[in-house]
Design a protein around this motif. Structure first.
Motif, short mmCIF file in Angstrom:
data_model
loop_
_atom_site.label_atom_id
_atom_site.label_comp_id
_atom_site.label_asym_id
_atom_site.label_seq_id
_atom_site.Cartn_x
_atom_site.Cartn_y
_atom_site.Cartn_z
N UNK A 59 0.77 -1.23 0.00
CA UNK A 59 0.00 0.00 0.00
C UNK A 59 0.80 1.28 0.00
N UNK A 60 0.18 2.32 -0.60
CA UNK A 60 0.73 3.69 -0.68
C UNK A 60 2.19 3.65 -1.14
N UNK A 61 3.08 4.27 -0.33
CA UNK A 61 4.49 4.26 -0.66
C UNK A 61 5.31 3.38 0.26
N UNK A 62 4.69 2.39 0.90
CA UNK A 62 5.41 1.58 1.88
C UNK A 62 6.59 0.84 1.28
N UNK A 63 6.47 0.42 0.03
CA UNK A 63 7.56 -0.37 -0.55
C UNK A 63 8.85 0.45 -0.68
N UNK A 64 8.73 1.77 -0.68
CA UNK A 64 9.92 2.62 -0.77
C UNK A 64 10.74 2.59 0.52
N UNK A 65 10.15 2.06 1.61
CA UNK A 65 10.82 2.03 2.90
C UNK A 65 11.37 0.65 3.24
N UNK A 66 11.11 -0.33 2.42
CA UNK A 66 11.56 -1.70 2.70
C UNK A 66 13.07 -1.84 2.52
N UNK A 67 13.72 -2.66 3.33
CA UNK A 67 15.08 -3.10 2.98
C UNK A 67 15.01 -3.82 1.64
#
Length: 273
Positions: A59-67
């Motif tokens: 969701x949203x931009x969460x994947x931009x924060x993943x390791x």
């Protein structure tokens, strides 16, 4: 002997509706929204509920924060479970403000996603830019899910605008059009309390004709899921379903829950005592 990957119960008990199709499905799709669950919860969800999930959205931009390593692992595991997996549309909008559809799609492909969401819920796209973005993604071999609607709390769907968007996006290369409701379920076809007029839904569905099965209705609230299944049947496409609610939604579809059990029994012309 029994297959450990299938339900233990007899078929008529595990699916009283006798309507659910195995994956890959073209209708009756369930789209999960993942707002950032960790490794253990994710793999538990895949083991338990992957047969009942068709689309997996970070969701949203969460994947931009993943390791980076975990993001790729999550994407690959979802694909191994025959899911369409994609980043949220908001990330597309942010990226487009700083770059181009081609650059964004290149990054999506590099990570391993097999699907993408194209939206303009926060930053408005012109019809030409929307068409270009959808076409770019489709040409790159991605399954395209476009989204109709705005994130604003006062957004309400207009019938003709939705129908025009559905037609234009499908022609541009989208496979499905998601009707925005947010994770709160209080915009789009729902009012500020999450309620919907069934007559409005039916009007859109009837006017869309054969294209109606290309609509995915975001419906995070149980009452909305019940209303949509009661209106359109077990094979309605539902989006923004929380991972913890996947089995609960599937029981609604199959008539394994009191809210829809009688309706499913009536539709299959059976008697349950």
């Amino acid at each position: 002997m029994f297959n450990r990957d299938l339900p233990f119960w007899p078929g008529g008990w595990s699916d009283p509706s006798q309507q659910r199709q195995p994956k890959p499905r073209a209708t009756g799709l369930t789209m999960v929204i993942d707002k950032g669950i960790g490794r253990t919860a994710f793999y538990d969800l895949m083991e338990l509920a992957a047969p009942y999930i068709d689309i997996y959205k970070l969701g949203f931009g969460t994947s931009a924060l993943y390791p980076a390593k975990f993001l790729k692992e999550k994407v690959e595991e979802a694909k191994n479970r025959n899911l369409h997996v994609m980043p949220g549309g908001t990330l597309f909008e942010i990226a487009l403000c700083q770059s181009s559809p081609k650059a964004y799609i290149k990054q999506v492909k590099a990570i391993g996603f097999n699907a993408v969401e194209i939206s303009d819920g926060t930053f408005t796209l012109s019809p030409e830019a929307r068409k270009k973005a959808i076409g770019t993604a489709a040409d790159a071999g991605l399954i395209v899910y476009s989204e109709f609607g705005k994130k604003a709390a006062d957004f309400r769907a207009e019938r003709d605008e939705l129908l025009d968007t559905l037609e234009a996006d499908l022609l541009a290369g989208a496979s499905y059009v998601i009707v925005e409701a947010r994770e709160s379920g209080t915009v789009g076809v729902f009012d500020g309390k999450g309620k919907v007029e069934t007559s409005f839904l039916l009007d859109i569905h009837n006017a869309a004709g054969s294209r109606a099965n290309r609509l995915i209705w975001e419906a995070p609230q149980k009452e909305q899921q019940v209303a949509l299944i009661q209106t359109f049947g077990a094979d309605v496409n539902l989006g923004n379903i929380a991972g913890a609610d996947i089995l609960a939604v599937e029981t609604l579809r199959r008539g394994l829950r009191g809210d829809t059990a009688v309706m499913m029994a009536e539709r299959r012309a059976a008697t349950c005592e």
